[in-house]
Design a protein around this motif. Structure first.
Motif, PDB file in Angstrom:
ATOM      1  N   THR A 114      47.337  62.324  28.799  1.00  0.00           N
ATOM      2  CA  THR A 114      46.988  61.269  27.854  1.00  0.00           C
ATOM      3  C   THR A 114      48.257  60.835  27.149  1.00  0.00           C
ATOM      4  OG1 THR A 114      44.828  62.308  27.532  1.00  0.00           O
ATOM      5  CG2 THR A 114      45.493  60.664  25.910  1.00  0.00           C
ATOM      6  N   ASP A 115      48.523  59.517  27.157  1.00  0.00           N
ATOM      7  CA  ASP A 115      49.730  59.030  26.477  1.00  0.00           C
ATOM      8  C   ASP A 115      49.451  58.823  24.985  1.00  0.00           C
ATOM      9  OD1 ASP A 115      48.385  56.605  26.190  1.00  0.00           O
ATOM     10  OD2 ASP A 115      49.576  55.542  27.681  1.00  0.00           O
ATOM     11  N   GLY A 116      50.430  58.351  24.252  1.00  0.00           N
ATOM     12  CA  GLY A 116      50.318  58.177  22.804  1.00  0.00           C
ATOM     13  C   GLY A 116      49.210  57.232  22.381  1.00  0.00           C
ATOM     14  N   SER A 117      48.846  56.281  23.236  1.00  0.00           N
ATOM     15  CA  SER A 117      47.800  55.312  22.898  1.00  0.00           C
ATOM     16  C   SER A 117      46.408  55.820  23.276  1.00  0.00           C
ATOM     17  CB  SER A 117      48.073  53.974  23.597  1.00  0.00           C
ATOM     18  OG  SER A 117      47.919  54.125  24.993  1.00  0.00           O
ATOM     19  N   GLY A 118      46.327  57.013  23.867  1.00  0.00           N
ATOM     20  CA  GLY A 118      45.034  57.560  24.272  1.00  0.00           C
ATOM     21  C   GLY A 118      44.643  57.208  25.688  1.00  0.00           C
ATOM     22  N   LEU A 119      45.505  56.492  26.412  1.00  0.00           N
ATOM     23  CA  LEU A 119      45.225  56.122  27.804  1.00  0.00           C
ATOM     24  C   LEU A 119      45.371  57.350  28.682  1.00  0.00           C
ATOM     25  CD1 LEU A 119      44.706  53.797  29.852  1.00  0.00           C
ATOM     26  CD2 LEU A 119      47.189  53.642  30.090  1.00  0.00           C
ATOM     27  N   ARG A 120      44.338  57.624  29.499  1.00  0.00           N
ATOM     28  CA  ARG A 120      44.357  58.768  30.413  1.00  0.00           C
ATOM     29  C   ARG A 120      44.886  58.317  31.766  1.00  0.00           C
ATOM     30  NH1 ARG A 120      40.862  63.147  29.491  1.00  0.00           N
ATOM     31  NH2 ARG A 120      40.200  63.050  31.661  1.00  0.00           N
ATOM     32  N   GLN A 121      45.816  59.076  32.319  1.00  0.00           N
ATOM     33  CA  GLN A 121      46.450  58.728  33.583  1.00  0.00           C
ATOM     34  C   GLN A 121      46.576  59.972  34.449  1.00  0.00           C
ATOM     35  OE1 GLN A 121      47.846  55.467  34.430  1.00  0.00           O
ATOM     36  NE2 GLN A 121      47.799  56.433  36.412  1.00  0.00           N
TER      37      GLN A 121
END
Length: 174
Positions: A114-121
């Motif tokens: 999960t990146d800083g913006s909450g996007l899961r990749q």
């Protein structure tokens, strides 16, 4: 590096998306344990034989752990577990392993960050781009008239033979 794709038209009238074109990933070759070990040897201090030995032992150990009803998580890679394929029984009393269990399979779940913006990749596709594979016989130009012209691979159910000879790299899921 890019993931290559070919365009493939859905030609079965019963299929969802009938008549539409979809991208299909193209696999250009298979890389086996020996080849992975050779690549890894160039990137670290271990010798190819040591890497092959570790991978072989990992496979054996994972099989043992999975068959002991455990989930195996490889940090930075993902998790594996055993799944069961079966048929339902009318009641719990009617259930039998020989009759209702039809097989086993291995399930893989790639690791997700999960990146800083909450996007899961998913780890394996972070920063990945796509590119149309070379030698695509599908006409991707838009018709200039309002008519319904059919172009492409002649209505074949098979994907086309590649891309447009070096299409643009399109980042996916960054």
């Amino acid at each position: 590096m890019s993931v290559l794709y070919r365009l493939s038209k859905v030609t079965s009238p019963k299929a969802k998306g009938y008549g539409k074109w979809y991208p299909r990933a193209v696999i250009t070759q298979t890389v086996d344990t020996e080849q992975l070990a050779a690549i890894m040897q160039r990137n670290c201090t271990l010798k190819k034989a040591d890497i092959v030995a570790v991978i072989s032992e990992l496979i054996e150990t994972m099989a043992d752990q999975l068959q002991d009803s455990k989930r195996v998580k490889l940090n930075g890679f993902g998790s594996f577990k055993i799944g069961i394929r079966g048929e339902g029984a009318d009641s719990a009393a009617d259930f039998s392993t020989s009759k209702n269990i039809k097989g086993l399979h291995v399930l893989f779940q790639p690791e997700v960050k999960t990146d800083g913006s909450g996007l899961r990749q998913k780890t394996f596709i972070t920063g990945c781009s796509v590119q149309e594979a070379p030698k695509n016989d599908v006409d991707t130009t838009k018709p200039t008239t309002g008519g319904n012209s059919q172009s492409g691979n002649g209505g074949s159910t098979q994907p086309s033979n590649g891309g447009n000879g070096g299409g643009s790299h399109e980042p996916i899921g960054d």
